[in-house]
Design an enzyme around this catalytic site. Structure first.
Site, PDB file in Angstrom:
ATOM      1  N   GLY B  45       0.853  -1.189   0.000  1.00  0.00           N
ATOM      2  CA  GLY B  45       0.000   0.000   0.000  1.00  0.00           C
ATOM      3  C   GLY B  45       0.886   1.234   0.000  1.00  0.00           C
ATOM      4  O   GLY B  45       2.084   1.156  -0.319  1.00  0.00           O
ATOM      5  N   ALA B  47       2.230   2.873   2.347  1.00  0.00           N
ATOM      6  CA  ALA B  47       3.388   2.768   3.232  1.00  0.00           C
ATOM      7  C   ALA B  47       4.415   1.802   2.654  1.00  0.00           C
ATOM      8  O   ALA B  47       5.602   2.135   2.545  1.00  0.00           O
ATOM      9  CB  ALA B  47       2.953   2.338   4.624  1.00  0.00           C
ATOM     10  N   GLY B  48       3.971   0.616   2.269  1.00  0.00           N
ATOM     11  CA  GLY B  48       4.902  -0.401   1.801  1.00  0.00           C
ATOM     12  C   GLY B  48       5.536  -0.051   0.466  1.00  0.00           C
ATOM     13  O   GLY B  48       6.756  -0.179   0.289  1.00  0.00           O
ATOM     14  N   HIS B 269     -16.539   5.856  10.758  1.00  0.00           N
ATOM     15  CA  HIS B 269     -16.676   6.992   9.845  1.00  0.00           C
ATOM     16  C   HIS B 269     -18.143   7.381   9.718  1.00  0.00           C
ATOM     17  O   HIS B 269     -18.991   6.522   9.495  1.00  0.00           O
ATOM     18  CB  HIS B 269     -16.113   6.588   8.475  1.00  0.00           C
ATOM     19  CG  HIS B 269     -15.849   7.757   7.591  1.00  0.00           C
ATOM     20  ND1 HIS B 269     -16.851   8.559   7.109  1.00  0.00           N
ATOM     21  CD2 HIS B 269     -14.695   8.255   7.104  1.00  0.00           C
ATOM     22  CE1 HIS B 269     -16.304   9.509   6.359  1.00  0.00           C
ATOM     23  NE2 HIS B 269     -15.013   9.352   6.338  1.00  0.00           N
ATOM     24  N   ARG B 333     -14.528  13.105  12.844  1.00  0.00           N
ATOM     25  CA  ARG B 333     -15.360  11.946  12.573  1.00  0.00           C
ATOM     26  C   ARG B 333     -16.024  11.357  13.803  1.00  0.00           C
ATOM     27  O   ARG B 333     -17.188  10.962  13.764  1.00  0.00           O
ATOM     28  CB  ARG B 333     -14.494  10.873  11.920  1.00  0.00           C
ATOM     29  CG  ARG B 333     -14.045  11.318  10.566  1.00  0.00           C
ATOM     30  CD  ARG B 333     -13.063  10.395   9.948  1.00  0.00           C
ATOM     31  NE  ARG B 333     -12.809  10.885   8.606  1.00  0.00           N
ATOM     32  CZ  ARG B 333     -11.949  10.348   7.770  1.00  0.00           C
ATOM     33  NH1 ARG B 333     -11.246   9.298   8.142  1.00  0.00           N
ATOM     34  NH2 ARG B 333     -11.786  10.855   6.578  1.00  0.00           N
TER      35      ARG B 333
HETATM   36  C1  LIG Z   1     -12.721   3.527   1.692  1.00  0.00           C
HETATM   37  C2  LIG Z   1     -11.577   4.228   2.332  1.00  0.00           C
HETATM   38  C3  LIG Z   1     -11.325   5.550   2.026  1.00  0.00           C
HETATM   39  C4  LIG Z   1     -10.264   6.225   2.617  1.00  0.00           C
HETATM   40  N1  LIG Z   1     -10.026   7.525   2.287  1.00  0.00           N
HETATM   41  C5  LIG Z   1      -8.970   8.169   2.838  1.00  0.00           C
HETATM   42  C6  LIG Z   1      -8.667   9.511   2.472  1.00  0.00           C
HETATM   43  O1  LIG Z   1      -9.342  10.125   1.666  1.00  0.00           O
HETATM   44  N2  LIG Z   1      -7.603  10.098   3.037  1.00  0.00           N
HETATM   45  C7  LIG Z   1      -6.800   9.443   3.939  1.00  0.00           C
HETATM   46  O2  LIG Z   1      -5.828  10.023   4.390  1.00  0.00           O
HETATM   47  N3  LIG Z   1      -7.059   8.169   4.280  1.00  0.00           N
HETATM   48  C8  LIG Z   1      -8.125   7.516   3.761  1.00  0.00           C
HETATM   49  N4  LIG Z   1      -8.382   6.218   4.132  1.00  0.00           N
HETATM   50  C9  LIG Z   1      -7.432   5.500   4.991  1.00  0.00           C
HETATM   51  C10 LIG Z   1      -6.221   5.064   4.182  1.00  0.00           C
HETATM   52  O3  LIG Z   1      -6.613   4.708   2.885  1.00  0.00           O
HETATM   53  C11 LIG Z   1      -5.512   3.869   4.772  1.00  0.00           C
HETATM   54  O4  LIG Z   1      -5.319   4.037   6.132  1.00  0.00           O
HETATM   55  C12 LIG Z   1      -4.144   3.713   4.133  1.00  0.00           C
HETATM   56  O5  LIG Z   1      -4.253   3.702   2.745  1.00  0.00           O
HETATM   57  C13 LIG Z   1      -3.455   2.461   4.600  1.00  0.00           C
HETATM   58  O6  LIG Z   1      -2.280   2.281   3.856  1.00  0.00           O
HETATM   59  P1  LIG Z   1      -1.242   1.178   4.243  1.00  0.00           P
HETATM   60  O7  LIG Z   1      -0.139   1.302   3.278  1.00  0.00           O
HETATM   61  O8  LIG Z   1      -0.919   1.284   5.679  1.00  0.00           O
HETATM   62  O9  LIG Z   1      -2.019  -0.208   4.066  1.00  0.00           O
HETATM   63  P2  LIG Z   1      -2.848  -0.831   2.856  1.00  0.00           P
HETATM   64  O10 LIG Z   1      -2.985   0.065   1.709  1.00  0.00           O
HETATM   65  O11 LIG Z   1      -4.076  -1.409   3.454  1.00  0.00           O
HETATM   66  O12 LIG Z   1      -1.931  -1.997   2.356  1.00  0.00           O
HETATM   67  C14 LIG Z   1      -1.767  -3.182   3.043  1.00  0.00           C
HETATM   68  C15 LIG Z   1      -0.850  -4.056   2.247  1.00  0.00           C
HETATM   69  O13 LIG Z   1      -0.455  -5.146   3.046  1.00  0.00           O
HETATM   70  C16 LIG Z   1      -0.611  -6.345   2.352  1.00  0.00           C
HETATM   71  N5  LIG Z   1      -0.860  -7.366   3.350  1.00  0.00           N
HETATM   72  C17 LIG Z   1      -1.684  -7.317   4.421  1.00  0.00           C
HETATM   73  N6  LIG Z   1      -1.589  -8.429   5.140  1.00  0.00           N
HETATM   74  C18 LIG Z   1      -0.677  -9.203   4.518  1.00  0.00           C
HETATM   75  C19 LIG Z   1      -0.126 -10.470   4.785  1.00  0.00           C
HETATM   76  N7  LIG Z   1      -0.465 -11.177   5.852  1.00  0.00           N
HETATM   77  N8  LIG Z   1       0.767 -10.960   3.914  1.00  0.00           N
HETATM   78  C20 LIG Z   1       1.165 -10.260   2.822  1.00  0.00           C
HETATM   79  N9  LIG Z   1       0.697  -9.049   2.550  1.00  0.00           N
HETATM   80  C21 LIG Z   1      -0.214  -8.527   3.388  1.00  0.00           C
HETATM   81  C22 LIG Z   1      -1.705  -6.098   1.380  1.00  0.00           C
HETATM   82  O14 LIG Z   1      -1.582  -6.981   0.297  1.00  0.00           O
HETATM   83  C23 LIG Z   1      -1.439  -4.660   0.993  1.00  0.00           C
HETATM   84  O15 LIG Z   1      -0.480  -4.627  -0.033  1.00  0.00           O
HETATM   85  C24 LIG Z   1      -9.450   5.553   3.544  1.00  0.00           C
HETATM   86  C25 LIG Z   1      -9.711   4.219   3.865  1.00  0.00           C
HETATM   87  C26 LIG Z   1     -10.782   3.568   3.283  1.00  0.00           C
HETATM   88  C27 LIG Z   1     -11.065   2.173   3.712  1.00  0.00           C
END
Ligand SMILES: Cc1cc2nc3c(=O)[nH]c(=O)nc-3n(C[C@H](O)[C@H](O)[C@H](O)COP(=O)(O)OP(=O)(O)OC[C@H]3O[C@@H](n4cnc5c(N)ncnc54)[C@H](O)[C@@H]3O)c2cc1C
Ligand code: SF4
Ligand code: FES
Lengths: 258, 661
Positions: B45, B47-48, B269, B333
């Protein structure tokens, strides 16, 4: 609770079953009853799978994740159309109110040489990732950027770039094309970056490399049938293909690969 | 006093100089050594992907894992509304300090000052980086970047790309990642799920992953392991998260010694499409950005069944504007969600289920139409003409959200107000990390939503994207050097090492166990049952009795799961049911910890609302004397945790009762 008035449907499903990429597949018939018109197409599959599990049978494998039309993971070929009969939506956004009681619905995976079936309705689309790796980026390392407002970009260009960038990489364009061409997908990325000053610098090499990789992955040629645009859930326009062809032509004449 | 087991490693100095000083004094790893240091990143995502691209650019050898078929499909793709940055492009008084202040206040004074300040400091560079990658943010006619407002702030600092900001940011990070994949600096493992961490001599040294296509287990070594695996909102079954979002990676890390921070902090939310029936598999968010132009109301008369258009203005209760005149519809929120619940519980809800309120664009559609008419110097335009022009403006801003709403509900939001209700959306809790983003297991880091760090008890809108990219692009590239500079002499450890072999055997045993139960109930059956307990008793409102009974119910459900779950198919093939089963098994343990944490916290703060602790007006009542700490839980065994406290010190912001009135 929908405003449209919920109804219940009984349907016959003909679903592609295939154990793995080497196995031969076939269509399997299932009857589902009591399907609410408020359900999404995938929720209907959840109901069917729950039933199969309870009967001790194997559920149908399919790809999905966001279920809101943005991740590009869902990919069902429904009654001969990628993502089904409704324009501008993905499989996960297709709702059962688009069907009638008593309908027979045939569901198959994306069909393309470049997208081998993994199991049932799930296919391997990693070719798309490799195409992006071949040039779908701007070569800028983290930390090298100038202030974001340093380069002004006309709103129309930014909007056009956004519209091209809205591609979700689902592969419906490939599945829709009789040649299995990935031109719409590739041209969307080429266009997005060609429209922006940040992407222009590498535009020539990019288009040649991406098209080269596309050919290598086994996608077919484009013969301008326009089926891709018609089935694309995100309204990616054929203009992108025209733009890419222009870019390609001028690049192949002038670009010297180092 | 903080627990001796928790060292947040906050650098010395004033808040403004901490990060700068850290960066200029942190140990570096020279380029030749970087080439022999291997980093495992789980998650692609924001972060990653951003971490992977940046670390690979720096020269580290990187492996990236994700469970989707492509890194581009990580759940970040679904983020709609926008990303914050203290650029002050609008010249409306924004600054690094103001973003810092808003975030701490928005988090109800439960976040760590030093981390939040750093986040504000790097926020501007994120926008620069994304624009340089070709992210097509919305722009003004003059060619500059456009901004909008989000809840809990009084400035316009949110950058966006229609309602698809997450998509565009992720595609930017993904293309940077794929560039490194193409150059051979990153090795990609899509359709792989991490099922355990390998710890050797107290340090994280690798992972066990399952190839989801073949079902084979794999062992991977890394000098460091970064978890960027997202949030755990799916413990509630219904949430706005993607179907595959899970806690498994973080939970396995927790079981191997990483403390879990503030597990009970969940964000509900306020604006989501209401549940339509039992078949519901997930909930869909309607972005907070809609609250810029949508007004929230319910009828003044309880049980009013008239159509919204038939309810005259004076019979509508714009309850947020009434209760919070200073912030109106743009309160944070947690506040907006509770207010909606309060109105619905009191019988004022709308729609068939009565569990919904209206989000109405009519007034602003007309206002925009009037502005357009003035711009075009139209003489006496008809009301219809004005509305039509206003509709176009609204469409340009939120078109995709309106389409999505219509597709799901069958109602046209240009004609009728939207019906919305709160839903689980984000988890502020996560793996406890220090200033370097390292967990309590040396060499194991947590980034993005997977960590607990920056949002306290409530996250402000548009701040998760900011945090994910800050962690990946601008924080970890520096902080990881602090650890890896000490590891340059560590040779790659063979995956035949007994710790790898043992971890793999344990994972295999767990899978065998799941396959061999051969019970009578599907995984979803248990997941739904867990979700119901969590939503009813550990959701928007919590109380002691409910939490205590939830803990017992979850323990019972967990037992039942292991006796009666049915996982079809086999383990050596593509088997989505098995994937789900393994995730739900972890949720069944996490749920209990969330309830324990909520029970421990005898106060209300942000998203954590304990009914016993509220003001007379029904606002959250914090207890700063006893609870101004991060609750970091250490697992002794399943069902048995020890609490460690990290005391929160506010040296730059005066801690106060949060008010948006
Ligand atoms: C519908 C929605 C709308 C949003 N809108 C906003 C917004 O407008 N503004 C804002 O700031 N935030 C928003 N958020 C929050 C934000 O999108 C998320 O908090 C953020 O994108 C999380 O990013 P991340 O990189 O931490 O994780 P994620 O993007 O969730 O990525 C997780 C990654 O980990 C991998 N993974 C997970 N578990 C495993 C495992 N066991 N083995 C291998 N891979 C694994 C997945 O494959 C994925 O690649 C929103 C969230 C949602 C749900
Ligand atoms: S161009 Fe359209 S159909 Fe093709 S991958 Fe992109 S979104 Fe899907
Ligand atoms: S499941 Fe994500 S687009 Fe359909």
């Amino acid at each position: 609770m929908s405003g449209s008035g919920e109804k219940m449907l009984n349907l016959t499903l003909k679903v592609w079953r295939q154990k793995n990429s080497n196995a031969k597949g076939n269509l399997e018939t299932h009857n589902v009853t009591g399907i609410s018109t408020d359900m999404s197409f995938l929720e209907m599959f959840d109901v069917l799978n729950e039933k199969l599990i309870n009967e001790g049978k194997e559920p149908i494998a399919f790809d999905h994740d966001c279920r809101e039309g943005i991740c590009g993971m869902c990919s069902m070929y429904i009654n001969g159309q990628p993502h089904g009969p409704k324009q501008g939506v993905t499989t996960c956004q297709l709702h059962m109110r688009s069907f009638k009681d008593g309908d027979t619905i045939t569901v198959e995976p994306w069909r393309s040489v470049a997208f081998p079936v993994i199991k049932d309705l799930a296919v391997d689309r990693s070719a798309f990732d490799r195409i992006i790796s071949s040039g779908g980026f701007v070569s800028v390392n983290t930390g090298n950027a100038k202030d974001a407002n340093n380069i002004l970009i006309p709103k129309d260009d930014a909007d056009d770039a956004f519209n091209a960038a809205a591609c979700i990489g689902c592969g419906a364009c490939v599945a829709a094309c009789k040649n299995g061409s990935a031109m719409l997908f590739v041209s969307a990325k080429v266009s997005q970056l060609a429209l922006l000053p940040q992407g222009k610098v590498e535009a020539k090499g990019r288009v040649l490399n991406m098209v080269g990789q596309m050919d290598e992955e086994g996608f077919g040629n484009c013969t301008n049938t326009g089926a891709c645009e018609a089935e694309c859930p995100k309204g990616i326009s054929l203009e992108n293909i025209a733009r890419m062809n222009r870019e390609y032509l001028s690049s192949s004449l002038t670009y010297v690969k180092k | 006093m903080s627990s001796s087991k928790l060292d947040a490693k906050i650098p010395a100095g004033t808040i403004e100089e901490k990060w700068t000083k850290f960066r200029s004094t942190v140990h570096l790893v020279n380029p030749a050594n970087k080439r022999s240091l291997e980093v495992i990143i789980v998650g692609s995502g924001l972060a990653g992907a951003s971490a992977a691209a940046s670390l690979a650019e720096m020269g580290y050898k990187v492996k990236v894992f994700c469970f989707q078929d492509s890194p581009r499909r990580a759940h970040s793709i679904a983020a709609q509304g926008g990303i914050n940055a203290a650029k002050n492009y609008q010249n409306d008084g924004d600054s690094v300090y103001r973003l810092f202040y808003d975030t701490i206040k928005g988090g109800d004074y439960r976040a760590r000052e030093a981390n939040v300040h750093r986040l504000s400091e790097v926020s501007g560079a994120i926008i620069d980086q994304c624009v340089a990658q070709g992210v097509p943010f919305a722009r003004e006619y003059g060619g500059t970047l456009s901004n909008r407002s989000f809840g809990g702030t009084q400035v316009q600092r949110t950058f966006y790309a229609a309602g698809q900001t997450g998509q565009q940011l992720l595609l930017g990070a993904y293309s940077a990642l794929q560039r490194q994949v193409g150059m051979g600096a990153v090795k990609l493992y899509a359709r792989h799920e991490m099922l355990d961490v390998v710890v050797i001599d107290g340090k994280a040294r690798g992972i066990i992953a399952r190839d989801l296509i073949s079902g084979k287990l794999e062992k991977h070594f890394g000098h460091a392991v970064l978890l960027a695996t997202g949030g755990y909102g799916n413990v509630f079954f219904l949430s706005t998260n993607a179907m595959g979002s899970n806690v498994t990676a973080a939970w396995k890390a927790h079981k191997k010694g990483a403390f879990f921070g503030n597990p009970c902090y969940t964000q509900i939310h306020p604006t989501c499409i209401p549940v339509s029936g039992d078949h519901q598999s997930k909930l869909t968010l309607m972005s907070e950005s809609l609250r810029n132009d949508g007004r929230i109301w319910v009828p003044k008369k309880a049980g009013d069944t008239r159509k919204p258009s038939e309810i005259p203005e004076e019979e509508r209760d714009y309850y947020l504007e009434r209760r919070y005149p200073a912030f109106g519809n743009l309160v944070p929120r947690d506040v907006a969600s509770r207010a909606a619940k309060e109105r619905c519980d009191a019988g004022f809800g709308v729609g068939n289920s009565k569990l919904a309120v209206y989000l109405d664009f009519e007034a602003n559609m007309m206002r925009y139409g009037q502005i357009e008419a003035n711009k075009q110097s139209l003489q006496n335009p008809t009301k219809e003409k004005i509305r039509e022009m206003g509709r176009e403006v609204v469409k340009e801003k939120y078109g995709n959200l309106f389409d999505m709403y219509k597709q799901i509900t069958g109602e046209d939001p240009y004609e009728l107000p939207m019906r919305i209700y709160p839903a689980v959306h984000y988890t502020m809790g996560g793996l406890w990390v220090d200033y370097n983003l390292m967990t309590t297991v040396p060499g194991m880091y947590a980034l993005g939503e997977a960590n607990f760090s920056d949002h306290g008890a409530n996250r402000l809108g548009a701040s998760a994207l900011m945090q994910g990219l800050a962690d990946g692009y601008f924080v970890i590239p520096y902080t990881i050097g602090d650890y890896l500079s000490e590891e340059i002499r560590t040779k790659a450890i063979s995956t035949d090492h007994e710790a790898f072999v043992k971890a793999e055997a344990e994972v295999q045993e767990c899978i065998n166990k799941l396959m061999s139960v051969k019970g009578t109930k599907s995984v979803d059956h248990f997941h739904k049952a867990l979700g119901k307990i969590m939503w009813d008793k550990c959701g928007m409102a919590r109380n002691e009795a409910g939490l205590k009974s939830a803990i017992v119910e979850i323990q019972k459900l967990r037992e039942e799961f292991w006796k009666d779950v049915r996982v079809p198919g086999s383990a050596d093939e593509f088997n989505p049911e098995l994937e789900k089963a393994a995730r739900v098994a972890d949720f069944l343990e996490l749920g209990e910890l969330m309830c324990k944490d909520a029970l421990n916290r005898n106060e209300s703060c942000g998203g954590h609302f304990r009914e016993e602790f509220q003001t007379e007006e029904g606002e959250a009542l914090r207890d700063d004397v006893n609870y101004a700490y991060v609750a970091a839980w250490e697992m002794k065994e399943v069902g048995n945790w020890e609490l460690h406290k990290e005391e929160l010190k506010y040296e730059n912001i005066k801690i106060a009762q949060r008010s948006y009135k």
